[in-house]
Design an enzyme around this catalytic site. Structure first.
Site, PDB file in Angstrom:
ATOM      1  N   ASP A   1       0.692  -1.293  -0.062  1.00 13.35           N
ATOM      2  CA  ASP A   1       0.113   0.108   0.031  1.00 13.35           C
ATOM      3  C   ASP A   1       0.877   1.359  -0.067  1.00 13.35           C
ATOM      4  OD1 ASP A   1      -2.383   1.641   0.829  1.00 13.35           O
ATOM      5  OD2 ASP A   1      -3.269  -0.424   0.948  1.00 13.35           O
TER       6      ASP A   1
ATOM      7  N   HIS B   1      -3.749   6.104   3.068  1.00 12.75           N
ATOM      8  CA  HIS B   1      -4.530   4.975   2.893  1.00 12.75           C
ATOM      9  C   HIS B   1      -3.966   3.633   3.451  1.00 12.75           C
ATOM     10  CE1 HIS B   1      -6.051   1.629   0.035  1.00 12.75           C
ATOM     11  NE2 HIS B   1      -6.941   2.426   0.019  1.00 12.75           N
TER      12      HIS B   1
ATOM     13  N   SER C   1     -11.408  -0.946  -0.743  1.00 17.14           N
ATOM     14  CA  SER C   1     -10.106  -0.977   0.099  1.00 17.14           C
ATOM     15  C   SER C   1     -10.278  -1.433   1.598  1.00 17.14           C
ATOM     16  CB  SER C   1      -9.405   0.216   0.062  1.00 17.14           C
ATOM     17  OG  SER C   1      -8.887   0.315  -1.246  1.00 17.14           O
TER      18      SER C   1
END
Length: 682
Positions: A259, A306, A512
């Protein structure tokens, strides 16, 4: 006559002495009584003041506070404490009188007369010193009672629970093994700041409470985490925390997160970090458009946020909980501030497999046209092969890859729909086969999203053999509009609460955040049952996941209770149907409970309107409008050729942001909710 007069003189002297002694003793007792009465009044008032929210750390004996009348249980506790002090004071007075009489008797035996001898009273300071232990003990007990009554979801005064890091040892794969150490927690003394992340906290030990009942265990476990009430998605997949009571992870299994990096200092995540950190973003970043990217291989700073949000869904163990609290995570950074490339992701997959991660999470992806051609006569087949080679390598190493489906409401089995969508962003000369990668591969577990009622999220792609987990929804956002969506609190139940790279938390939605729930659940299965074959692990997951509306939905309790099916690859359909029926009943009950809670909360929010002024509504509307439009524009870049994008949206609110106060609206809303709940209970 002289003898008679002498005898009378002695008698008179003795009488006068006794009178003086009696007056002195009475004076001493009166002083002692006054001191003890004053002590009791001060301490009782100090304790009563603490029930009104006082943050005083010690009892102030120098000034009195007015008594507070209450009909709550707290008054009974305070009365009991006052009685204890009265009893203690009475004993002290008797001890003082006895001591004084002994002193006077001793003096009297030495001299014939004490008419000119005054008894020395015990000073107030000495009395306070002797009663210090009693006062301190009572204060501690009272504070414990009051602390247990405090509302957990108070953003202003909450103290996060941080998992204590036990002594570490490495196994053959290099993963930290803390399994031999008991699970314990540390409670931070300092409060999380809305503007500043927690760093270098001083902590004190807090024991883990254990109950014989699974339901009580779950309640005790979840109640020790302040923001559990805002995690509807975790309640859904854990059956209201039941899975936490069934099994707690060791440190033998790790999850590799591919990520944007992670905030290492986040109090909910810092104790879950493994030994492997790798930055695969080259100098200059994506298309050499990120000058801040230096190519430092050890740089895992999460600029996008994120990766930190995803990690919280797996391993958070503080104010919030992930599906596998405290399980080890290793970090592979492939995003700078925006996009990534397939070759970076492929290298990260190989690296994560080499590092011994049994589960590899990829909350990102891209659409590839692997046949036909674009205007330049080429297609994306080579990128497809890059993914395939890396995934085959990981599977051979014993690692299973879990990847997110896209957030574009597409049926990935309908190729014409995929072509039509791709034409919006690319010039296609000869249409060909379009796939959603890397979730398309057979050895990969594809994950889509559902809302709180088990329905497919309005934005989620769908596909065969996919499994679904809570990802949120934008249905109410689109239905009611921006202002009403916030003012009536729909986002509290439509979006997900997770860790943010500010050191605080954030509301998000997207596939996600469904994906890491599945990754964490698989890590628990591997840890508990020791299933090492990735294909067998995938089959185990699908066989032990109930069907809701025709879709396989994650239920961690079913997975942890599915040992009898771990190696039964030829289980008959009748047994599958029986298990699925039971699982569906559990999920239906969970959904019904959640719907009732949501309806009540929405009604309550409508009546109270959060006590938020109109200017807050206007501000929140602007924030949502701007962020939503930005995300829509970013869709063009996300779907451009050669770009890998994260599969999530972060709209409202970004809490704890030191640069902009406006997104802190979520903190305001939840704080007010906490106050309303406390008032209701009282």
């Amino acid at each position: 006559m002289k003898k008679i007069l002498g005898f009378l003189f002695i008698v008179c002297s003795l009488g006068l002495s006794a009178t003086v002694h009696g007056e002195t003793t009475n004076s001493q007792q009166l002083l002692s009584n006054n001191i003890n009465t004053e002590l009791i009044n001060h301490n009782s008032n100090a304790i009563l003041s603490s029930t009104e929210g006082s943050t005083t750390d010690s009892i102030n004996l120098g000034a009195q506070s007015p008594a507070v009348k209450s009909t709550t249980r707290t008054e009974l506790d305070v009365t009991g404490a006052a009685k204890t002090l009265l009893q203690t004071s009475a004993v002290q007075k008797e001890m003082k009188v006895s001591l004084q009489e002994t002193q006077v008797s001793s003096e009297f035996s030495k001299r014939d007369s004490v008419t000119n001898k005054e008894a020395v009273p015990v000073s107030k300071d000495e009395l306070l010193e002797q009663s210090e232990v009693v006062v301190s003990t009572s204060s501690i007990q009272k504070n414990k009672i009051l602390d247990n009554k405090k509302k957990r979801a108070n953003f202003v005064t909450s103290s996060p629970l941080i998992k204590e890091k036990p002594s570490n040892s490495k196994d053959a794969s290099g993963v930290i093994d803390n399994s031999a150490s008991p699970l314990s927690y540390r409670k931070a003394k300092e409060v999380v700041s809305l503007r500043q992340p927690l760093k270098n906290q001083k902590v004190e030990a807090q024991p883990l409470l254990i109950s014989n009942s699974s339901e009580k265990k779950a309640s005790v476990y979840t109640n020790s985490h302040d923001f559990w009430d805002y995690q509807w998605d975790m309640k859904y997949v854990t059956n209201n925390g039941e899975s936490y009571a069934l099994y707690q992870p060791s440190k033998k299994i790790s999850v590799g997160i591919i990520d944007s990096g992670i905030m290492e200092e986040h109090p909910d995540l810092s104790n879950s970090l493994g030994n492997y950190f790798k930055n695969l973003v080259p100098k200059g970043g994506f298309d050499n458009e990120e000058p801040d990217e230096t190519g430092n291989p050890s740089d895992i700073v999460d600029k996008m946020g994120h990766g930190t949000e995803v990690a919280g869904q797996i391993t958070a163990n503080g104010n919030i909980l992930g599906v596998a609290p405290g399980i080890t995570v290793n970090i592979y950074r492939v995003f700078g501030e925006n996009l990534s490339k397939s070759e970076w992701v492929a290298r990260a997959i190989r690296r994560a497999a080499d590092d011994g991660n049994k589960v590899i999470n990829i909350s990102a992806g891209q659409y590839l046209m692997i046949s036909g051609s674009y205007d330049d006569g080429t297609n994306d087949y080579q990128e497809y092969l890059n993914y395939k080679s890396a995934i085959n390598y990981a599977t051979a190493k014993g690692s299973i890859v879990v990847a997110a489906l896209g957030n574009d409401s597409l049926n990935i089995q309908d190729n014409q729909t995929m072509i039509n969508f791709l034409k919006r962003f690319r010039s296609i000369k000869v249409p060909g086969k379009v796939v959603d990668a890397p979730s398309v591969f057979e050895d990969v577990i594809a994950v889509g999203g559902i809302d709180g009622y088990g329905n497919i999220s309005d934005f989620s792609n769908i596909g065969a053999d996919a499994i679904y987990a809570p990802a949120g929804t934008t249905a109410n956002f689109k239905k009611y509009g921006q202002d009403k969506f916030v003012s009536q609190g729909y986002y509290l139940k439509d979006w997900l609460f997770t860790t943010a790279n500010t050191g605080w938390y954030q509301y998000v939605y997207g596939n996600s955040f469904a994906t890491p729930k599945v990754s964490g659940a698989l890590a628990l299965v591997v840890d508990k049952y020791g299933i090492k074959n990735p294909n067998q692990l995938k089959r185990f997951l699908l066989m032990n996941s109930p069907e809701v509306n025709g879709n396989r939905v994650l239920n961690i309790v079913d997975l942890l209770n599915g040992k009898n099916k771990a190696f039964s690859l030829d289980t008959d359909k009748g047994q599958d149907d029986a298990i699925n029926h039971k699982s569906m009943e559990n999920l239906k009950e969970s959904r019904d409970t959640m719907k009732q809670e949501q309806d009540k909360e929405i009604q309550r929010n409508t009546n109270n309107n959060f006590s938020i002024k109109n200017d807050f509504h206007n501000i929140s509307k602007e924030v949502i409008s701007v962020d939503y439009n930005i995300n829509q524009k970013m869709a063009n870049n996300r779907n451009s050729r050669g770009a890998v994008s994260v599969r999530s949206q972060e709209i409202l609110p970004v809490t704890g942001d030191g640069e902009d106060f406006l997104p802190a609206l979520g903190i305001v809303c939840i704080s007010i909710l906490g106050i309303l709940k406390r008032k209701t209970k009282n």
